[in-house]
Motif scaffolding. Sequence first.
Motif, mmCIF file in Angstrom:
data_model
loop_
_atom_site.group_PDB
_atom_site.id
_atom_site.type_symbol
_atom_site.label_atom_id
_atom_site.label_comp_id
_atom_site.label_asym_id
_atom_site.label_seq_id
_atom_site.Cartn_x
_atom_site.Cartn_y
_atom_site.Cartn_z
ATOM 1 N N ASN A 72 4.430 -0.228 2.406
ATOM 2 C CA ASN A 72 5.346 0.760 2.999
ATOM 3 C C ASN A 72 6.503 1.089 2.052
ATOM 4 O O ASN A 72 6.946 2.239 1.983
ATOM 5 C CB ASN A 72 5.894 0.264 4.337
ATOM 6 C CG ASN A 72 4.893 0.416 5.458
ATOM 7 O OD1 ASN A 72 3.925 1.171 5.355
ATOM 8 N ND2 ASN A 72 5.090 -0.320 6.531
ATOM 9 N N LEU B 98 5.227 3.582 -0.440
ATOM 10 C CA LEU B 98 5.075 4.904 0.171
ATOM 11 C C LEU B 98 6.420 5.584 0.388
ATOM 12 O O LEU B 98 6.579 6.778 0.087
ATOM 13 C CB LEU B 98 4.308 4.785 1.492
ATOM 14 C CG LEU B 98 2.862 4.305 1.375
ATOM 15 C CD1 LEU B 98 2.249 4.099 2.755
ATOM 16 C CD2 LEU B 98 2.031 5.294 0.562
ATOM 17 N N TRP B 99 7.397 4.835 0.884
ATOM 18 C CA TRP B 99 8.726 5.399 1.108
ATOM 19 C C TRP B 99 9.398 5.790 -0.200
ATOM 20 O O TRP B 99 10.042 6.837 -0.296
ATOM 21 C CB TRP B 99 9.612 4.434 1.896
ATOM 22 C CG TRP B 99 9.419 4.580 3.370
ATOM 23 C CD1 TRP B 99 8.712 3.756 4.189
ATOM 24 C CD2 TRP B 99 9.923 5.627 4.196
ATOM 25 N NE1 TRP B 99 8.736 4.215 5.465
ATOM 26 C CE2 TRP B 99 9.487 5.374 5.509
ATOM 27 C CE3 TRP B 99 10.692 6.760 3.958
ATOM 28 C CZ2 TRP B 99 9.793 6.206 6.571
ATOM 29 C CZ3 TRP B 99 11.008 7.584 5.028
ATOM 30 C CH2 TRP B 99 10.560 7.297 6.308
ATOM 31 N N HIS C 152 7.972 6.685 -2.896
ATOM 32 C CA HIS C 152 7.292 7.885 -3.396
ATOM 33 C C HIS C 152 7.735 9.120 -2.614
ATOM 34 O O HIS C 152 8.048 10.166 -3.197
ATOM 35 C CB HIS C 152 5.776 7.706 -3.322
ATOM 36 C CG HIS C 152 5.026 8.825 -3.966
ATOM 37 N ND1 HIS C 152 4.626 9.934 -3.268
ATOM 38 C CD2 HIS C 152 4.638 9.002 -5.249
ATOM 39 C CE1 HIS C 152 4.006 10.761 -4.090
ATOM 40 N NE2 HIS C 152 3.991 10.207 -5.303
ATOM 41 N N GLN C 153 7.771 9.000 -1.290
ATOM 42 C CA GLN C 153 8.170 10.140 -0.460
ATOM 43 C C GLN C 153 9.612 10.564 -0.708
ATOM 44 O O GLN C 153 9.923 11.756 -0.725
ATOM 45 C CB GLN C 153 8.003 9.808 1.025
ATOM 46 C CG GLN C 153 6.581 9.848 1.502
ATOM 47 C CD GLN C 153 6.478 9.501 2.986
ATOM 48 O OE1 GLN C 153 7.379 8.897 3.560
ATOM 49 N NE2 GLN C 153 5.365 9.877 3.587
ATOM 50 N N LEU C 154 10.492 9.604 -0.889
ATOM 51 C CA LEU C 154 11.904 9.916 -1.082
ATOM 52 C C LEU C 154 12.242 10.272 -2.524
ATOM 53 O O LEU C 154 13.354 10.708 -2.812
ATOM 54 C CB LEU C 154 12.769 8.732 -0.636
ATOM 55 C CG LEU C 154 12.689 8.364 0.844
ATOM 56 C CD1 LEU C 154 13.462 7.088 1.119
ATOM 57 C CD2 LEU C 154 13.210 9.508 1.709
ATOM 58 N N TRP D 175 8.335 3.825 -7.276
ATOM 59 C CA TRP D 175 7.027 3.540 -6.696
ATOM 60 C C TRP D 175 6.045 3.037 -7.756
ATOM 61 O O TRP D 175 5.095 2.325 -7.427
ATOM 62 C CB TRP D 175 6.463 4.762 -5.970
ATOM 63 C CG TRP D 175 6.085 5.905 -6.870
ATOM 64 C CD1 TRP D 175 6.866 6.953 -7.249
ATOM 65 C CD2 TRP D 175 4.818 6.099 -7.499
ATOM 66 N NE1 TRP D 175 6.179 7.781 -8.096
ATOM 67 C CE2 TRP D 175 4.916 7.286 -8.252
ATOM 68 C CE3 TRP D 175 3.622 5.400 -7.508
ATOM 69 C CZ2 TRP D 175 3.848 7.781 -8.996
ATOM 70 C CZ3 TRP D 175 2.560 5.894 -8.254
ATOM 71 C CH2 TRP D 175 2.681 7.077 -8.983
#
Length: 173
Positions: free
Chosen positions: A109, A112-113, A115-117, A130
């Motif tokens: 997680n 993923l976070w 990468h998303q942010l 990431w």
Amino acid sequence: MKTLRRALDGLYLGCAILAALFLVAMLLIIVAQMVARWTGVTFPGAASYAGYCMASASFLAFANALNRGAHIRVGLLLTAVGRYRRWLELWCFAIGATAAWFLARYAVNLVLWSHQLGDVSQGQDATPLWIPQSAMALGAVVFAIALTDHLLRIIFAGDHGIAAELAGEGSTE
């Protein structure tokens, strides 16, 4: 079943080889940083990169170290419980596997976070976090698989299969 055993052992060994490569990369980064200092050239982020390599090497080596009996175990206690040893090992591997799966879940997680942010390191290099976190997450997942593997081996085969103890060498207690 032998195919699965070979695949799991290959996965653990593959992660150990990756861990060794990260250790070599860490050495090369440190040497490059030393040379850069001597020549007056800047190497931004060298300490961060070495730290990323150290974390990656550590997490990727966990599963293979477990298989080879390199993790510290409480052998005196296990020996003292006598005929209840299997039950204590079952309990320990169950707790360990559960904790490792929680760690793996949160590590994935985190990747993923990040990468998303678009999270980046705070140094001059501004590395997307990431990337180094991925190796840590992979190591955490493989370690959780290894603990689950040994738990299932105790349940169905009656023995955890840790190499150092099977070979009669004893564990590092």
